[in-house]
Design a protein around this motif. Structure first.
Motif, PDB file in Angstrom:
ATOM      1  N   VAL A 242       0.835  -1.196   0.000  1.00 17.28           N
ATOM      2  CA  VAL A 242       0.000   0.000   0.000  1.00 17.28           C
ATOM      3  C   VAL A 242       0.870   1.246   0.000  1.00 17.28           C
ATOM      4  CG1 VAL A 242      -1.729   1.306   1.292  1.00 17.28           C
ATOM      5  CG2 VAL A 242      -1.879  -1.192   1.179  1.00 17.28           C
ATOM      6  N   ALA A 243       1.897   1.256   0.842  1.00 21.73           N
ATOM      7  CA  ALA A 243       2.758   2.435   0.942  1.00 21.73           C
ATOM      8  C   ALA A 243       3.434   2.749  -0.384  1.00 21.73           C
ATOM      9  CB  ALA A 243       3.806   2.221   2.031  1.00 21.73           C
ATOM     10  N   SER A 244       3.886   1.712  -1.096  1.00 21.74           N
ATOM     11  CA  SER A 244       4.579   1.918  -2.362  1.00 21.74           C
ATOM     12  C   SER A 244       3.657   2.543  -3.402  1.00 21.74           C
ATOM     13  CB  SER A 244       5.138   0.589  -2.877  1.00 21.74           C
ATOM     14  OG  SER A 244       5.967   0.777  -3.992  1.00 21.74           O
ATOM     15  N   VAL A 245       2.411   2.047  -3.478  1.00 24.78           N
ATOM     16  CA  VAL A 245       1.438   2.605  -4.410  1.00 24.78           C
ATOM     17  C   VAL A 245       1.124   4.053  -4.045  1.00 24.78           C
ATOM     18  CG1 VAL A 245      -0.926   2.428  -5.297  1.00 24.78           C
ATOM     19  CG2 VAL A 245       0.446   0.357  -4.966  1.00 24.78           C
ATOM     20  N   HIS A 246       0.917   4.316  -2.761  1.00 27.16           N
ATOM     21  CA  HIS A 246       0.623   5.679  -2.313  1.00 27.16           C
ATOM     22  C   HIS A 246       1.779   6.621  -2.623  1.00 27.16           C
ATOM     23  CE1 HIS A 246      -2.784   4.819   0.830  1.00 27.16           C
ATOM     24  NE2 HIS A 246      -3.035   4.322  -0.371  1.00 27.16           N
ATOM     25  N   ASN A 247       2.987   6.168  -2.375  1.00 28.10           N
ATOM     26  CA  ASN A 247       4.147   7.038  -2.562  1.00 28.10           C
ATOM     27  C   ASN A 247       4.325   7.446  -4.023  1.00 28.10           C
ATOM     28  OD1 ASN A 247       4.590   6.727   0.161  1.00 28.10           O
ATOM     29  ND2 ASN A 247       6.221   5.217  -0.076  1.00 28.10           N
ATOM     30  N   ILE A 248       4.137   6.472  -4.921  1.00 30.71           N
ATOM     31  CA  ILE A 248       4.217   6.791  -6.346  1.00 30.71           C
ATOM     32  C   ILE A 248       3.053   7.691  -6.751  1.00 30.71           C
ATOM     33  CG2 ILE A 248       4.024   5.809  -8.671  1.00 30.71           C
ATOM     34  CD1 ILE A 248       5.618   3.404  -7.664  1.00 30.71           C
ATOM     35  N   GLY A 249       1.864   7.395  -6.234  1.00 29.94           N
ATOM     36  CA  GLY A 249       0.688   8.199  -6.560  1.00 29.94           C
ATOM     37  C   GLY A 249       0.828   9.644  -6.111  1.00 29.94           C
ATOM     38  N   ILE A 250       1.390   9.862  -4.934  1.00 29.81           N
ATOM     39  CA  ILE A 250       1.600  11.232  -4.433  1.00 29.81           C
ATOM     40  C   ILE A 250       2.492  12.006  -5.390  1.00 29.81           C
ATOM     41  CG2 ILE A 250       2.753  12.557  -2.603  1.00 29.81           C
ATOM     42  CD1 ILE A 250       1.723  10.374  -0.631  1.00 29.81           C
ATOM     43  N   LEU A 251       3.563  11.379  -5.849  1.00 31.02           N
ATOM     44  CA  LEU A 251       4.455  12.036  -6.813  1.00 31.02           C
ATOM     45  C   LEU A 251       3.726  12.284  -8.137  1.00 31.02           C
ATOM     46  CD1 LEU A 251       7.325  13.029  -7.594  1.00 31.02           C
ATOM     47  CD2 LEU A 251       7.748  10.703  -8.442  1.00 31.02           C
ATOM     48  N   ASP A 252       3.004  11.284  -8.636  1.00 31.59           N
ATOM     49  CA  ASP A 252       2.313  11.410  -9.917  1.00 31.59           C
ATOM     50  C   ASP A 252       1.292  12.541  -9.911  1.00 31.59           C
ATOM     51  OD1 ASP A 252       3.734   9.351 -11.061  1.00 31.59           O
ATOM     52  OD2 ASP A 252       2.182   7.834 -10.751  1.00 31.59           O
ATOM     53  N   ILE A 253       0.586  12.702  -8.789  1.00 31.90           N
ATOM     54  CA  ILE A 253      -0.388  13.793  -8.671  1.00 31.90           C
ATOM     55  C   ILE A 253       0.331  15.133  -8.747  1.00 31.90           C
ATOM     56  CG2 ILE A 253      -1.980  14.960  -7.086  1.00 31.90           C
ATOM     57  CD1 ILE A 253      -3.231  12.485  -8.227  1.00 31.90           C
ATOM     58  N   ARG A 254       1.414  15.275  -7.996  1.00 31.24           N
ATOM     59  CA  ARG A 254       2.139  16.555  -7.948  1.00 31.24           C
ATOM     60  C   ARG A 254       2.667  16.964  -9.313  1.00 31.24           C
ATOM     61  NH1 ARG A 254       6.844  15.404  -4.290  1.00 31.24           N
ATOM     62  NH2 ARG A 254       7.374  17.608  -4.634  1.00 31.24           N
ATOM     63  N   ILE A 255       3.219  16.002 -10.049  1.00 33.34           N
ATOM     64  CA  ILE A 255       3.868  16.329 -11.325  1.00 33.34           C
ATOM     65  C   ILE A 255       2.948  16.109 -12.530  1.00 33.34           C
ATOM     66  CG2 ILE A 255       6.146  15.830 -10.369  1.00 33.34           C
ATOM     67  CD1 ILE A 255       6.141  13.153 -11.779  1.00 33.34           C
ATOM     68  N   MET A 256       1.694  15.776 -12.277  1.00 33.51           N
ATOM     69  CA  MET A 256       0.721  15.480 -13.337  1.00 33.51           C
ATOM     70  C   MET A 256       1.336  14.551 -14.375  1.00 33.51           C
ATOM     71  SD  MET A 256      -1.842  17.986 -15.435  1.00 33.51           S
ATOM     72  CE  MET A 256      -3.554  17.548 -15.161  1.00 33.51           C
ATOM     73  N   ASN A 257       1.632  13.349 -13.952  1.00 35.05           N
ATOM     74  CA  ASN A 257       2.252  12.362 -14.838  1.00 35.05           C
ATOM     75  C   ASN A 257       1.254  11.910 -15.897  1.00 35.05           C
ATOM     76  OD1 ASN A 257       3.793  10.326 -15.989  1.00 35.05           O
ATOM     77  ND2 ASN A 257       4.465   9.492 -14.034  1.00 35.05           N
ATOM     78  N   LEU A 258       1.607  12.117 -17.145  1.00 38.64           N
ATOM     79  CA  LEU A 258       0.720  11.751 -18.242  1.00 38.64           C
ATOM     80  C   LEU A 258       0.892  10.303 -18.691  1.00 38.64           C
ATOM     81  CD1 LEU A 258       1.101  14.915 -20.545  1.00 38.64           C
ATOM     82  CD2 LEU A 258      -0.380  14.596 -18.540  1.00 38.64           C
ATOM     83  N   ASP A 259       1.844   9.595 -18.094  1.00 38.63           N
ATOM     84  CA  ASP A 259       2.179   8.274 -18.636  1.00 38.63           C
ATOM     85  C   ASP A 259       2.637   7.307 -17.547  1.00 38.63           C
ATOM     86  OD1 ASP A 259       2.476   6.486 -20.803  1.00 38.63           O
ATOM     87  OD2 ASP A 259       4.621   6.862 -20.896  1.00 38.63           O
ATOM     88  N   ARG A 260       1.857   7.185 -16.484  1.00 37.18           N
ATOM     89  CA  ARG A 260       2.189   6.201 -15.450  1.00 37.18           C
ATOM     90  C   ARG A 260       1.497   4.888 -15.773  1.00 37.18           C
ATOM     91  NH1 ARG A 260       6.089   5.759 -13.262  1.00 37.18           N
ATOM     92  NH2 ARG A 260       6.068   7.495 -11.786  1.00 37.18           N
ATOM     93  N   HIS A 261       2.184   4.072 -16.573  1.00 30.20           N
ATOM     94  CA  HIS A 261       1.629   2.768 -16.928  1.00 30.20           C
ATOM     95  C   HIS A 261       2.377   1.664 -16.180  1.00 30.20           C
ATOM     96  CE1 HIS A 261       5.099   1.974 -19.550  1.00 30.20           C
ATOM     97  NE2 HIS A 261       4.953   3.201 -20.014  1.00 30.20           N
ATOM     98  N   ALA A 262       1.878   0.438 -16.316  1.00 31.97           N
ATOM     99  CA  ALA A 262       2.433  -0.674 -15.541  1.00 31.97           C
ATOM    100  C   ALA A 262       3.883  -0.949 -15.885  1.00 31.97           C
ATOM    101  CB  ALA A 262       1.590  -1.931 -15.778  1.00 31.97           C
ATOM    102  N   GLY A 263       4.283  -0.687 -17.138  1.00 33.20           N
ATOM    103  CA  GLY A 263       5.640  -0.992 -17.557  1.00 33.20           C
ATOM    104  C   GLY A 263       6.695  -0.080 -16.972  1.00 33.20           C
ATOM    105  N   ASN A 264       6.321   1.097 -16.450  1.00 34.15           N
ATOM    106  CA  ASN A 264       7.338   1.958 -15.837  1.00 34.15           C
ATOM    107  C   ASN A 264       7.247   2.010 -14.317  1.00 34.15           C
ATOM    108  OD1 ASN A 264       5.291   3.947 -15.362  1.00 34.15           O
ATOM    109  ND2 ASN A 264       5.686   4.869 -17.367  1.00 34.15           N
TER     110      ASN A 264
END
Length: 456
Positions: A242-264
């Motif tokens: 859970v923590a790993s998903v949240h941590n990546i999600g927090i970053l993705d929200i801040r930087i408006m990641n247009l391409d957070r797919h499973a392969g990266n």
């Protein structure tokens, strides 16, 4: 077979290169890049000329501190009057310096970059003398659509709209670095990243440039290679912490990641007991951040959006981390460290971080925040996201003109903050904060009503 001693001379101000004998020398490093260089490439200048102007425009500093790392190289193997060389253009810190030192040693040892076949742009792996992968380099002139793209997707110049229209060709590398700089405390575990210049290294060149006596210098993003057995697409989300998903999600929200797919999202496994997600929980390592920080509000893609972890409330630690984020300090970090990153992209960071902070404080979970930022489809039409609608209302309230204000469709919309002067921008942020508070108060009230109805 005869061996000779070589040394890699390391300038504390970012110069790295092999020399035929141990010596004290002064290596150049490159400071602030004139944004006019990018404007030149936008106006039709050639890439090679733009790069020449770019490096002429750097302020040159010199250092007298040059510790040397000895290594052994075979006579005649890659030992010429023009040896391969790597220099840091942007990036700092011990992890970055250690990474560049390892690549410098590999180059001096005659190890060549290995093309990575996957992906739409040019990418290369570097290994050490033991054959272990240590880094991945992505030259900016080999991005998708860039003129030197090795995958048949070239033909355009730097500065033109790229694969994502809100991100210009040649600018994904600076966004890779931005994501690393913004990952405070390594919360999301973005690998050490720098923007570097390679000289005389064996990268791809077009047939026109192949006849040149020496390879053209290459500017590239350089990132620490992450050892992994899987990416997120090869395992179900129930394996991820859970923590790993949240941590990546927090970053993705801040930087408006247009391409957070499973392969990266790479899977680094460790064993732990977790009754909710099975006996083995994997930590995720995010890579490939070239499509973040767009110049205008775009439609992000969050692979984690519908994972069960994203609907679990933030932990106290995560809420504390979010509350301490300072979007204005982050903006200054980017302006100082990456002057080529446009102000419009920096303002997107500020707006997204303000949204994250207020939403988390109001009790929204990661999935709910991601949904606010994601566009909807109705009857074959792409509609603005909730966040975009809020921003449209705010822009209308401060009497700015935007071509999307009169319509509900989002096709071709470019909700940008770069058209606001400083006074308008400050007014926007004030009204945006007030409107968000009202939106989240309504969400709370609606949530309580639903909770009340559910009790009957």
């Amino acid at each position: 077979m005869r061996f000779i001693k070589m040394a890699v001379t390391i300038d504390r101000h970012e110069g790295f290169g092999p020399f035929s004998r141990s010596q004290r020398c002064k290596l150049q490093s490159y400071g602030h890049l004139d944004p006019n260089v990018v404007e030149h490439s936008k106006s039709g200048g050639t890439f090679s000329h733009s790069i020449e102007l770019a490096f002429e425009a750097y302020n040159i500093h010199r250092s007298f501190s040059t510790p040397c790392l000895p290594l052994t190289t075979l006579v005649g193997e890659e030992l010429t009057c023009h040896p391969p060389r790597i220099e840091i253009v942007r990036g700092s810190g011990a992890p970055v310096h250690a990474l560049v030192v390892e690549v410098a040693i590999a180059l001096a040892s005659g190890i060549k970059p290995i093309p990575i076949p996957s992906g739409l742009g040019g990418a290369y792996a570097f290994c050490n003398q033991n054959g272990t992968n240590i880094a991945v380099a992505k030259p900016v002139d080999e991005e998708p659509f860039a003129f030197n793209n090795p995958k048949g997707l070239g033909g355009q110049m730097l500065g033109q709209p790229g694969l994502k229209k809100s991100i210009r060709i040649g600018e994904t590398g600076i966004r890779e670095l931005a994501a690393y700089l913004l990952d405070h405390g390594g919360l999301a575990a973005v690998p050490p990243t720098a923007l570097v210049k390679f000289s005389n290294a064996a990268f791809f060149v077009t047939s026109n440039a192949a006849a040149s006596a020496l390879p053209m210098p290459k500017v590239a993003s350089l990132q620490r290679f992450v050892g992994h057995a899987f990416d997120a697409g090869e395992l179900g989300p129930s394996f991820f912490s859970v923590a790993s998903v949240h941590n990546i999600g927090i970053l993705d929200i801040r930087i408006m990641n247009l391409d957070r797919h499973a392969g990266n999202m790479l899977v680094a496994e460790h064993d732990t007991n977790n009754a909710s997600y099975g006996s083995t929980v994997a930590d995720l390592v995010p890579i490939d951040h070239g499509f973040c920080l767009p110049e205008w509000l775009d439609d992000p893609y969050f692979e984690w959006l519908h994972w069960p972890q994203a609907s679990i409330p933030f932990s106290d630690y995560e809420l504390d981390y979010i509350s301490k984020l300072d979007p204005f300090k982050d903006a200054e970090v980017l302006r100082t460290a990456i002057p080529l990153l446009g102000e419009s992209a920096i303002r997107v960071l500020i707006v997204c971080t303000v949204l994250l902070k207020q939403a988390a404080a109001a009790g929204l979970c990661l999935a709910e925040i991601g949904q606010m930022m994601t566009r909807k489809f109705r009857e074959g039409q792409e509609l603005p996201s909730e966040m975009e609608n809020i921003c449209l209302k705010v822009k209308a309230s401060i009497h700015t003109k935007n071509r999307t204000e009169q319509g509900s469709k989002c096709e071709g919309a470019q909700i940008s903050f770069g058209d606001l002067n400083q006074v308008q921008w400050e007014a926007f942020l004030e009204v945006f904060g007030e409107l968000l508070r009202s939106v989240f108060e309504d969400k709370k009230c609606n949530g309580k009503k639903l909770e009340h109805l559910g009790s009957y």
